[in-house]
Write a protein that holds these residues in place. Structure first.
Motif, PDB file in Angstrom:
ATOM      1  N   GLU A  15       0.853  -1.323  -0.040  1.00 60.84           N
ATOM      2  CA  GLU A  15      -0.158  -0.123   0.085  1.00 60.84           C
ATOM      3  C   GLU A  15       0.985   1.314  -0.053  1.00 60.84           C
ATOM      4  O   GLU A  15       0.744   2.157  -0.699  1.00 60.84           O
ATOM      5  CB  GLU A  15      -0.884  -0.048   1.104  1.00 60.84           C
ATOM      6  CG  GLU A  15      -1.776   1.192   1.267  1.00 60.84           C
ATOM      7  CD  GLU A  15      -2.745   0.984   2.415  1.00 60.84           C
ATOM      8  OE1 GLU A  15      -2.775   1.965   3.352  1.00 60.84           O
ATOM      9  OE2 GLU A  15      -3.429   0.170   2.854  1.00 60.84           O
ATOM     10  N   ALA A  16       1.911   1.376   0.943  1.00 57.88           N
ATOM     11  CA  ALA A  16       2.699   2.486   0.840  1.00 57.88           C
ATOM     12  C   ALA A  16       3.543   2.487  -0.567  1.00 57.88           C
ATOM     13  O   ALA A  16       3.661   3.844  -0.886  1.00 57.88           O
ATOM     14  CB  ALA A  16       3.822   2.333   2.115  1.00 57.88           C
ATOM     15  N   GLN A  17       3.912   1.495  -1.021  1.00 56.09           N
ATOM     16  CA  GLN A  17       4.718   1.467  -2.080  1.00 56.09           C
ATOM     17  C   GLN A  17       3.831   2.002  -3.310  1.00 56.09           C
ATOM     18  O   GLN A  17       4.134   2.918  -3.929  1.00 56.09           O
ATOM     19  CB  GLN A  17       5.227   0.270  -2.602  1.00 56.09           C
ATOM     20  CG  GLN A  17       6.428  -0.220  -1.948  1.00 56.09           C
ATOM     21  CD  GLN A  17       6.850  -1.376  -2.324  1.00 56.09           C
ATOM     22  OE1 GLN A  17       6.192  -2.603  -2.428  1.00 56.09           O
ATOM     23  NE2 GLN A  17       8.245  -1.704  -3.008  1.00 56.09           N
ATOM     24  N   ALA A  18       2.596   1.644  -3.542  1.00 59.34           N
ATOM     25  CA  ALA A  18       1.406   1.864  -4.273  1.00 59.34           C
ATOM     26  C   ALA A  18       1.527   3.294  -4.460  1.00 59.34           C
ATOM     27  O   ALA A  18       1.297   4.124  -5.439  1.00 59.34           O
ATOM     28  CB  ALA A  18       0.223   0.986  -4.371  1.00 59.34           C
ATOM     29  N   ALA A  19       1.016   3.967  -3.270  1.00 58.47           N
ATOM     30  CA  ALA A  19       0.892   5.330  -3.040  1.00 58.47           C
ATOM     31  C   ALA A  19       2.098   5.962  -3.569  1.00 58.47           C
ATOM     32  O   ALA A  19       1.913   7.279  -4.142  1.00 58.47           O
ATOM     33  CB  ALA A  19       0.678   5.626  -1.668  1.00 58.47           C
ATOM     34  N   GLY A  24       2.755   9.882  -4.456  1.00 54.29           N
ATOM     35  CA  GLY A  24       2.464  10.152  -3.037  1.00 54.29           C
ATOM     36  C   GLY A  24       3.663  10.284  -2.266  1.00 54.29           C
ATOM     37  O   GLY A  24       4.780  10.209  -2.727  1.00 54.29           O
ATOM     38  N   PRO A  25       3.569  10.762  -0.903  1.00 53.33           N
ATOM     39  CA  PRO A  25       4.796  11.370   0.237  1.00 53.33           C
ATOM     40  C   PRO A  25       5.512   9.684   0.301  1.00 53.33           C
ATOM     41  O   PRO A  25       4.841   8.804   0.610  1.00 53.33           O
ATOM     42  CB  PRO A  25       4.191  11.890   1.106  1.00 53.33           C
ATOM     43  CG  PRO A  25       2.716  11.396   1.197  1.00 53.33           C
ATOM     44  CD  PRO A  25       2.304  11.163  -0.170  1.00 53.33           C
ATOM     45  N   PRO A  26       6.941   9.941   0.848  1.00 54.12           N
ATOM     46  CA  PRO A  26       7.370   8.636   1.262  1.00 54.12           C
ATOM     47  C   PRO A  26       7.080   8.368   2.742  1.00 54.12           C
ATOM     48  O   PRO A  26       7.477   7.239   3.199  1.00 54.12           O
ATOM     49  CB  PRO A  26       8.925   9.179   0.973  1.00 54.12           C
ATOM     50  CG  PRO A  26       8.967  10.407   1.230  1.00 54.12           C
ATOM     51  CD  PRO A  26       7.726  11.027   0.592  1.00 54.12           C
ATOM     52  N   TYR A  30       8.502   4.876   5.689  1.00 47.80           N
ATOM     53  CA  TYR A  30       9.415   5.144   6.771  1.00 47.80           C
ATOM     54  C   TYR A  30       8.830   4.125   7.810  1.00 47.80           C
ATOM     55  O   TYR A  30       9.344   3.748   8.723  1.00 47.80           O
ATOM     56  CB  TYR A  30       9.586   6.495   7.070  1.00 47.80           C
ATOM     57  CG  TYR A  30      10.442   7.231   6.389  1.00 47.80           C
ATOM     58  CD1 TYR A  30      11.820   7.241   6.438  1.00 47.80           C
ATOM     59  CD2 TYR A  30       9.767   8.008   5.153  1.00 47.80           C
ATOM     60  CE1 TYR A  30      12.520   7.911   5.643  1.00 47.80           C
ATOM     61  CE2 TYR A  30      10.816   8.941   4.497  1.00 47.80           C
ATOM     62  CZ  TYR A  30      12.120   8.923   4.695  1.00 47.80           C
ATOM     63  OH  TYR A  30      13.001   9.412   3.761  1.00 47.80           O
ATOM     64  N   GLU A  31       7.542   4.003   7.706  1.00 52.15           N
ATOM     65  CA  GLU A  31       6.724   3.488   8.703  1.00 52.15           C
ATOM     66  C   GLU A  31       6.838   1.786   8.712  1.00 52.15           C
ATOM     67  O   GLU A  31       6.516   1.177   9.759  1.00 52.15           O
ATOM     68  CB  GLU A  31       5.357   3.819   8.995  1.00 52.15           C
ATOM     69  CG  GLU A  31       5.320   5.231   8.990  1.00 52.15           C
ATOM     70  CD  GLU A  31       4.509   5.879   9.944  1.00 52.15           C
ATOM     71  OE1 GLU A  31       3.609   5.106  10.538  1.00 52.15           O
ATOM     72  OE2 GLU A  31       4.599   7.172  10.339  1.00 52.15           O
ATOM     73  N   VAL A  32       7.163   1.185   7.484  1.00 52.79           N
ATOM     74  CA  VAL A  32       7.176  -0.034   7.263  1.00 52.79           C
ATOM     75  C   VAL A  32       8.510  -0.773   6.748  1.00 52.79           C
ATOM     76  O   VAL A  32       8.661  -1.977   7.107  1.00 52.79           O
ATOM     77  CB  VAL A  32       6.069  -0.500   6.076  1.00 52.79           C
ATOM     78  CG1 VAL A  32       6.481   0.006   4.829  1.00 52.79           C
ATOM     79  CG2 VAL A  32       5.778  -1.747   6.093  1.00 52.79           C
ATOM     80  N   LEU A  33       9.460   0.061   6.761  1.00 58.44           N
ATOM     81  CA  LEU A  33      10.969  -0.155   6.308  1.00 58.44           C
ATOM     82  C   LEU A  33      11.817   0.058   7.478  1.00 58.44           C
ATOM     83  O   LEU A  33      11.602   0.991   8.185  1.00 58.44           O
ATOM     84  CB  LEU A  33      11.473   0.429   5.064  1.00 58.44           C
ATOM     85  CG  LEU A  33      10.650   0.240   3.789  1.00 58.44           C
ATOM     86  CD1 LEU A  33      11.291   1.109   2.799  1.00 58.44           C
ATOM     87  CD2 LEU A  33      10.587  -1.393   3.380  1.00 58.44           C
ATOM     88  N   LEU A  58      14.838   4.226  -0.728  1.00 58.13           N
ATOM     89  CA  LEU A  58      14.039   5.213  -1.398  1.00 58.13           C
ATOM     90  C   LEU A  58      14.586   5.813  -2.504  1.00 58.13           C
ATOM     91  O   LEU A  58      13.617   6.303  -3.385  1.00 58.13           O
ATOM     92  CB  LEU A  58      13.500   6.357  -0.211  1.00 58.13           C
ATOM     93  CG  LEU A  58      12.742   5.781   0.995  1.00 58.13           C
ATOM     94  CD1 LEU A  58      12.812   6.808   2.164  1.00 58.13           C
ATOM     95  CD2 LEU A  58      11.294   5.422   0.404  1.00 58.13           C
ATOM     96  N   ASP A  59      15.764   5.949  -2.615  1.00 59.12           N
ATOM     97  CA  ASP A  59      16.236   6.629  -3.732  1.00 59.12           C
ATOM     98  C   ASP A  59      16.046   5.636  -5.125  1.00 59.12           C
ATOM     99  O   ASP A  59      15.605   5.816  -6.208  1.00 59.12           O
ATOM    100  CB  ASP A  59      17.875   6.803  -3.940  1.00 59.12           C
ATOM    101  CG  ASP A  59      18.135   8.029  -3.220  1.00 59.12           C
ATOM    102  OD1 ASP A  59      17.294   8.599  -2.764  1.00 59.12           O
ATOM    103  OD2 ASP A  59      19.299   8.025  -2.782  1.00 59.12           O
TER     104      ASP A  59
END
Length: 137
Positions: A15-19, A24-26, A30-33, A58-59
């Motif tokens: 979900e975080a990657q899809a956003a 969307g913002p990163p 940060y909350e799942v990695l 993230l890069d």
């Protein structure tokens, strides 16, 4: 780790990657990695490499998002959970790159630490096709 626990962590990751891949913002990443995350992408292509640490991962995500012009989508499938903290997920991917819709399949081998992802190693099912898709233009 139970199957349900692994599914929850990976659902948060996807979900975080899809956003993020959609622009969307990163923050959710940060909350799942974990801070010391290691992400390995094989091959001879523009996204291949071993990325160590949150900034490097993230890069890599940013490079992948930009190459796919924010069209990259993941389609998670079967999940394999064994004993310990390692899980595997068959995931199909799609992206429009240089005006052409591309499709591929990978197995993601993950190491989970509690509610976070500590490592991922991608294994493309067709390495040559994966390299061609992510050649960078």
């Amino acid at each position: 780790m139970t199957r349900d626990e692994a599914q929850r962590v990976l659902a948060r990751l996807h979900e975080a990657q899809a956003a993020f891949y959609a622009g969307g913002p990163p923050g959710p990443l940060y909350e799942v990695l974990t801070e010391d995350i290691v992400w390995v992408v094989p091959g001879r292509n523009a996204i291949a490499g071993e990325y160590r640490g949150l900034d490097a991962v993230l890069d890599y995500f940013t490079r992948r998002r930009d190459l796919a012009d924010r069209s990259f989508r993941m389609h998670p499938g079967d999940l394999l959970v064994g004993e310990g903290d390692h899980v595997a997920v068959l995931t199909d991917g799609t992206a429009t790159i240089d005006g052409v819709e591309r499709r591929w399949s990978t197995v993601g081998l993950y190491r989970l630490r509690g509610e976070r992802v500590a490592a991922c190693r991608l294994l493309p099912l067709d390495a040559a096709a994966f390299d061609a898709i992510w050649s960078g233009g």
